[in-house]
Design a protein around this motif. Structure first.
Motif, PDB file in Angstrom:
ATOM      1  N   PRO A 256      48.322  59.948  58.396  1.00  0.00           N
ATOM      2  CA  PRO A 256      47.740  59.896  57.045  1.00  0.00           C
ATOM      3  C   PRO A 256      47.775  58.513  56.413  1.00  0.00           C
ATOM      4  CG  PRO A 256      49.857  61.026  57.009  1.00  0.00           C
ATOM      5  CD  PRO A 256      49.499  60.832  58.441  1.00  0.00           C
ATOM      6  N   HIS A 257      48.460  57.559  57.059  1.00  0.00           N
ATOM      7  CA  HIS A 257      48.526  56.197  56.523  1.00  0.00           C
ATOM      8  C   HIS A 257      47.636  55.218  57.296  1.00  0.00           C
ATOM      9  CE1 HIS A 257      52.480  58.111  55.421  1.00  0.00           C
ATOM     10  NE2 HIS A 257      51.996  57.777  54.240  1.00  0.00           N
ATOM     11  N   ASN A 258      46.822  55.757  58.187  1.00  0.00           N
ATOM     12  CA  ASN A 258      45.851  54.911  58.893  1.00  0.00           C
ATOM     13  C   ASN A 258      44.771  54.418  57.931  1.00  0.00           C
ATOM     14  OD1 ASN A 258      47.084  55.095  61.346  1.00  0.00           O
ATOM     15  ND2 ASN A 258      45.559  56.425  62.303  1.00  0.00           N
ATOM     16  N   ASP A 259      44.224  53.233  58.221  1.00  0.00           N
ATOM     17  CA  ASP A 259      43.160  52.677  57.385  1.00  0.00           C
ATOM     18  C   ASP A 259      41.996  53.643  57.248  1.00  0.00           C
ATOM     19  OD1 ASP A 259      44.670  50.405  57.155  1.00  0.00           O
ATOM     20  OD2 ASP A 259      43.459  49.188  58.524  1.00  0.00           O
ATOM     21  N   GLU A 260      41.687  54.358  58.333  1.00  0.00           N
ATOM     22  CA  GLU A 260      40.515  55.230  58.315  1.00  0.00           C
ATOM     23  C   GLU A 260      40.676  56.381  57.315  1.00  0.00           C
ATOM     24  OE1 GLU A 260      39.926  57.204  62.128  1.00  0.00           O
ATOM     25  OE2 GLU A 260      42.074  57.066  62.534  1.00  0.00           O
ATOM     26  N   VAL A 261      41.906  56.775  57.017  1.00  0.00           N
ATOM     27  CA  VAL A 261      42.129  57.843  56.036  1.00  0.00           C
ATOM     28  C   VAL A 261      41.741  57.358  54.643  1.00  0.00           C
ATOM     29  CG1 VAL A 261      43.861  59.321  54.937  1.00  0.00           C
ATOM     30  CG2 VAL A 261      43.925  58.941  57.418  1.00  0.00           C
ATOM     31  N   TYR A 262      42.204  56.172  54.276  1.00  0.00           N
ATOM     32  CA  TYR A 262      41.879  55.622  52.951  1.00  0.00           C
ATOM     33  C   TYR A 262      40.371  55.365  52.832  1.00  0.00           C
ATOM     34  CZ  TYR A 262      46.922  55.041  52.911  1.00  0.00           C
ATOM     35  OH  TYR A 262      48.266  55.269  52.983  1.00  0.00           O
ATOM     36  N   ASP A 263      39.780  54.839  53.897  1.00  0.00           N
ATOM     37  CA  ASP A 263      38.337  54.580  53.883  1.00  0.00           C
ATOM     38  C   ASP A 263      37.547  55.882  53.772  1.00  0.00           C
ATOM     39  OD1 ASP A 263      38.839  51.876  54.128  1.00  0.00           O
ATOM     40  OD2 ASP A 263      38.535  51.834  56.308  1.00  0.00           O
ATOM     41  N   LYS A 264      38.034  56.926  54.444  1.00  0.00           N
ATOM     42  CA  LYS A 264      37.340  58.210  54.393  1.00  0.00           C
ATOM     43  C   LYS A 264      37.403  58.809  52.994  1.00  0.00           C
ATOM     44  CE  LYS A 264      35.006  61.493  56.374  1.00  0.00           C
ATOM     45  NZ  LYS A 264      33.613  61.229  56.826  1.00  0.00           N
ATOM     46  N   GLY A 265      38.540  58.649  52.318  1.00  0.00           N
ATOM     47  CA  GLY A 265      38.645  59.147  50.949  1.00  0.00           C
ATOM     48  C   GLY A 265      37.658  58.461  50.031  1.00  0.00           C
ATOM     49  N   ALA A 266      37.539  57.128  50.173  1.00  0.00           N
ATOM     50  CA  ALA A 266      36.584  56.377  49.351  1.00  0.00           C
ATOM     51  C   ALA A 266      35.153  56.787  49.678  1.00  0.00           C
ATOM     52  CB  ALA A 266      36.770  54.881  49.575  1.00  0.00           C
ATOM     53  N   GLU A 267      34.877  56.965  50.957  1.00  0.00           N
ATOM     54  CA  GLU A 267      33.528  57.385  51.371  1.00  0.00           C
ATOM     55  C   GLU A 267      33.187  58.751  50.790  1.00  0.00           C
ATOM     56  OE1 GLU A 267      31.497  59.106  55.444  1.00  0.00           O
ATOM     57  OE2 GLU A 267      32.977  57.495  55.665  1.00  0.00           O
ATOM     58  N   ASN A 268      34.124  59.679  50.859  1.00  0.00           N
ATOM     59  CA  ASN A 268      33.866  61.026  50.343  1.00  0.00           C
ATOM     60  C   ASN A 268      33.655  61.016  48.828  1.00  0.00           C
ATOM     61  OD1 ASN A 268      34.082  62.098  52.908  1.00  0.00           O
ATOM     62  ND2 ASN A 268      36.203  62.778  52.655  1.00  0.00           N
ATOM     63  N   LEU A 269      34.470  60.221  48.114  1.00  0.00           N
ATOM     64  CA  LEU A 269      34.294  60.146  46.667  1.00  0.00           C
ATOM     65  C   LEU A 269      32.943  59.527  46.330  1.00  0.00           C
ATOM     66  CD1 LEU A 269      35.272  60.457  43.771  1.00  0.00           C
ATOM     67  CD2 LEU A 269      36.424  58.252  43.987  1.00  0.00           C
TER      68      LEU A 269
END
Length: 402
Positions: A60-73
């Motif tokens: 859950p601390h991978n870069d792709e998780v944070y990027d995916k959250g921003a993409e979804n928002l």
């Protein structure tokens, strides 16, 4: 004085609110979040728990998780799932559980107030969790979820709340747990702002890490903006602020996974135990323990001339039972203890012991909101897992971007 700031919220169209609104990120596991969001691309869990859209086992601390959250928002903002108000607003948010209403003000509060202790805390925060939430805020350029706060009852704000709830709500729906959620736009925005200027302190109820992370994110944004004025949106974050009289705290119970041999006899030697006790303690200063298939009542000792923290049942349990008898000196990190929210009831405690997950369960008497405020006013900190607030706010109703 406390700063209350209207904001141009993003919110669902009323017809879609039940699909979008979700539980807070920190009350469900990744597995539970996946199940809740299954078949529902509009669930706000895709924003606050974006790892559910990545392969199982993703850190859950991978870069792709944070990027995916921003993409979804961003997708929600661009495709109309969420719509932005034309003007800054203040709202009134009501939750009704088992016929009991809890009504507060939904607006932005100030990072400056948090940093200067106008907003008071009662818990320590963990750096790793701060790091995680700060990254989500900065990557999404948004505060996706509000913090729950409280304040000492004030007649002027109460009158404004009552006046607002007399109108037609923007949202009204019943969630899957039976809690009804209502949200109104406040017509007298400036009156709310003025009223809060007479309120000396706000108290964090639930969301210490979100507060600290909002402060850290704002600090980073200011460093990158040498012309900052202090009025930028990143200097504010959303909160639902309830009068103390509305707050409902349930017990935060404990289970111990492994106990020494003959531990029941040790307890009988140290304390006076009452057999066949009610699983739920009836008064402050008492606990009920479940061991070897039976419930026992027990009175907790009290320090001489105790301060506000030493009076707390959770401190007394730690001081006289967990630390000396079970060698659990740091309950934040000790893997031999787990915490069970009071919403799950004492049946869950029995289940965890009966199925072998734990060997001892401890049913607590709930900490009061007055105790929380007293500790906060004295600048002290509560032991971990002292309070379980219920009902929980829903996420995705109002989102603050900057």
């Amino acid at each position: 004085m406390a700063i209350l700031k209207p904001f141009k919220a993003w919110h669902p169209a009323p017809k879609n609110v039940e699909q979008i609104a979700c539980v807070p990120y920190d009350v469900v596991s990744v597995k539970e979040a996946r199940e809740l969001a299954r078949g529902n691309p509009k669930s706000f869990l895709h924003v606050v728990r974006p790892e559910i859209d990545l392969p199982e086992g993703t850190d859950p601390h991978n870069d792709e998780v944070y990027d995916k959250g921003a993409e979804n928002l961003n997708t929600f903002l661009e495709n109309g799932t969420l719509q932005q108000e034309n003007e800054p607003q203040i709202y009134v948010y009501q939750l009704i559980r088992n016929g009991r209403p809890q009504t507060g003000i939904f607006a932005c509060v100030s990072v400056e107030d948090y940093d200067n202790e106008v907003i008071l805390k009662h818990e320590l925060t963990r750096p790793a969790k701060e790091d995680d939430r700060t990254r989500h805020i900065l990557t999404q350029q948004a505060h996706a979820e509000p913090v729950m706060m409280t304040y000492k009852d004030d007649e002027e704000t109460e009158n404004l709340i009552q006046e607002t709830t007399g109108g037609e709500p923007l949202f009204e729906f019943e969630a899957s747990d039976g809690v009804t959620h209502k949200l109104w736009r406040a017509e007298k925005t400036e009156a709310f702002v003025r009223a809060f200027k007479s309120i000396s302190h706000l108290y964090i109820a639930d969301g210490h890490h979100r507060c600290k992370s909002a402060s850290r994110a704002a600090e980073k944004k200011r460093k990158n903006n040498p012309e900052h004025t202090g009025n930028e949106e990143y200097n504010f974050f959303p909160a639902v602020i309830f009068p103390m009289s509305n707050m409902n705290i349930l017990p935060y119970n404990r289970v111990v996974h492994t106990i020494p041999d003959n531990f029941l006899n040790t307890l009988k030697d140290e304390f006076s135990l009452t057999p066949d006790a009610d699983p739920q303690p009836s008064e402050k200063g008492t606990i009920s323990i479940y061991i070897d298939g039976s419930w026992y009542g027990m009175e907790l000792p009290l320090d001489e001339d105790p301060n506000s923290v030493q009076k707390l049942d959770v401190h007394r349990l730690q001081e006289f039972v967990l630390s000396p008898l079970l060698d659990i000196s740091d309950p934040r990190r000790d893997e031999n203890i787990s915490f069970v929210g009071g919403i799950r009831g004492t049946e869950e405690l029995e289940k965890l012991v009966d199925n072998g997950t734990a060997e001892l369960a401890i049913s607590m008497y709930a900490t009061s909101i007055e105790e929380l405020v007293e500790v906060s006013d004295e600048g002290r900190l509560m032991p971990p897992k002292s309070t379980w607030f219920e009902p929980k706010l829903r996420s995705g109703l109002l989102v603050h971007t900057f």
